[in-house]
Design an enzyme around this catalytic site. Structure first.
Site, mmCIF file in Angstrom:
data_model
loop_
_atom_site.group_PDB
_atom_site.id
_atom_site.type_symbol
_atom_site.label_atom_id
_atom_site.label_comp_id
_atom_site.label_asym_id
_atom_site.label_seq_id
_atom_site.Cartn_x
_atom_site.Cartn_y
_atom_site.Cartn_z
ATOM 1 N N SER A 106 33.415 36.795 44.692
ATOM 2 C CA SER A 106 32.281 36.317 43.904
ATOM 3 C C SER A 106 30.979 37.025 44.275
ATOM 4 O O SER A 106 30.838 38.225 44.099
ATOM 5 C CB SER A 106 32.171 34.800 44.050
ATOM 6 O OG SER A 106 31.232 34.262 43.169
ATOM 7 N N ASP A 231 31.808 38.384 40.109
ATOM 8 C CA ASP A 231 32.922 38.065 39.219
ATOM 9 C C ASP A 231 32.450 37.420 37.920
ATOM 10 O O ASP A 231 33.258 36.964 37.122
ATOM 11 C CB ASP A 231 33.949 37.175 39.917
ATOM 12 C CG ASP A 231 33.407 35.792 40.260
ATOM 13 O OD1 ASP A 231 32.186 35.672 40.474
ATOM 14 O OD2 ASP A 231 34.190 34.838 40.322
#
Length: 437
Positions: A106, A231
């Site tokens: 992420s 992401d």
């Protein structure tokens, strides 16, 4: 079997906490597990597992190892290649895959990585290997990513022509998707963070470094800017004046837009305890109810799903529009912000400025035992005392970190000076209690 990974998955330094062997063993397990599940249901088909990854260098190592494990257990691995977490969620759902896996850390730096999926503990050595024609295959599934792009384009209900839009793709999974969507909808699209090299994901760009987009918007005199993380499951915005528009602002403006059209199911917005106190106050004044959850978009979605609510999210930009997705989706969020701007014919600064914002101060205090500190009676008493003093005009969020040996101290108050004073009192108490324990 005990639960090994949750919906938030696992993150760690690639090659140390998370190795190619870990990925291979997980692949072996999910290939076997879902194939056996289908056998129990009377199907002779192999497990179908779709995989996406972000741009960090280690994602390739982990992807290939995961595929080796899946196919060695008889499963079929479908590769979306570099993509976003929301795209994996979308394709898993609409194409009825047995399991979806996103390889990403992420918003973390490049040297970390992780996976998001559900698997379980197992005795790896007892898992059987597939043989002969039972060995699995690998399928290039770039068509799935293209389907996701087409889906996003279909959600654009207004023409973006004549609007100058800045996109910061964080050198991550959105770099090959976001621009294609905005271009297709007619925007004059300007992009940064679109040159991934495996090492620069989230480095001085993206939603965790919003100042890059702020400067970009001002320098190019753009109408609006959107910043994603590695992401692309979160989105923060920048208005035409260079001001940051947080996830709280997005919840505020879009929920009002939904209410005006009779689309706000339950007249309720779901937010976390980390959201600005001003969001809750502003929504109350707008006649909109709120549900407050623990920090984490999974808790937001659980509350939404249980009650049928349509919008919820976090200050960090994880916004869930449950009619369209089951996860936060940064690109979808930016399209929804554009929709409000165009429907109301207002600049983003005009839409955001009506939300009250209380000064927030935060500090992370390192401790030796998070649980012992948080359960200390003196700290509990102090927090209750301060919360009472803030009642109706501020809030506290004091919690242990889930990943680090720290207590996170957050205070909101009518002034920054007052918030800072309360924060200092709490931080000092935490240090004193930790030293005595």
């Amino acid at each position: 079997m005990g639960r090994y990974f949750g919906t938030d998955g696992f993150r760690g330094e690639a090659g140390t906490a998370l190795t190619a062997d870990h990925a291979y063993q997980i692949g072996r397990f999910i290939g076997w597990y879902y194939t056996e599940k289908k056998r129990r249901e009377g199907s002779s088909d192999p497990a179908r597992i779709v995989i996406g990854k972000d741009t960090r260098r280690s994602s390739y190592m982990l992807e290939y190892s995961l595929v080796g494990g899946i196919t060695s257990s008889g499963g079929e691995a479908y590769l979306l290649h570099v993509t976003t977490t929301p795209s994996v969620s979308y394709i898993t759902r609409v194409d009825r895959f047995d399991c979806g896996v996103m390889i990403t850390a992420s918003h973390n730096p490049f040297h970390d990585n992780g996976r998001r999926l559900h698997v379980f503990d197992a005795d790896w050595d007892t898992l059987p290997f597939a043989k002969g024609d039972g060995i699995g295959t690998t399928i290039d599934y770039i068509a799935g990513r293209n389907r996701y792009i087409g889906y996003l384009i279909s959600l654009g209900v207004y023409d973006f022509r004549g609007i100058k839009v800045g996109l910061d793709c964080a050198n991550g999974g959105a770099w090959s998707i976001a621009k294609a969507v905005f271009n297709a909808l007619g925007a004059d699209t300007y992009v940064i963070g679109d040159k991934p090299n495996g090492l620069n994901i989230n480095r001085n760009v993206g939603s965790t470094h919003i100042e890059a987009l702020q400067n970009f918007v001002l320098e190019n005199r753009l109408d609006v800017g959107f910043a994603y993380d590695g992401d692309a499951d979160r989105c923060l915005a920048v208005d035409e004046k260079g001001n940051v528009v947080t996830g709280d602002h997005i919840l505020y403006m879009y929920s009002q837009y939904m209410k005006e059209r009779g689309k706000l199911i339950g007249n309720t917005v779901v937010a976390t305890a980390q959201s600005n106190f001003g969001l809750f106050q502003s929504l109350k004044e707008a006649g909109i109810d709120t549900v407050k959850t623990d920090v984490g978009d999974k808790y937001v979605y659980e509350a939404m799903k249980a009650n049928g609510y349509r919008i919820g999210g976090e200050q960090t930009g994880h916004i869930i529009f449950s009619k369209y997705a089951t996860t936060g989706d940064g690109i979808l969020t930016s399209l929804k912000v554009m929709q409000v701007m165009l429907a109301k014919k207002k600049k983003l600064s005009e839409l955001a400025e009506t939300m009250k914002v209380y000064p927030q101060v935060q500090e992370s205090v390192r401790v030796s035992d998070r649980k012992k500190v948080m359960e200390n009676e003196d700290l509990i008493k102090l927090l209750e005392e301060i919360q009472g003093e803030l009642s109706g005009n501020g809030s506290l969020l004091v919690r242990p970190s889930g990943t680090e040996p720290v207590i996170r101290v957050g205070v909101e108050a009518a002034t920054e000076e007052l918030a800072g004073a309360y924060k200092a009192r709490i931080a000092e108490a935490v240090r004193k209690i930790d030293a005595q324990s």
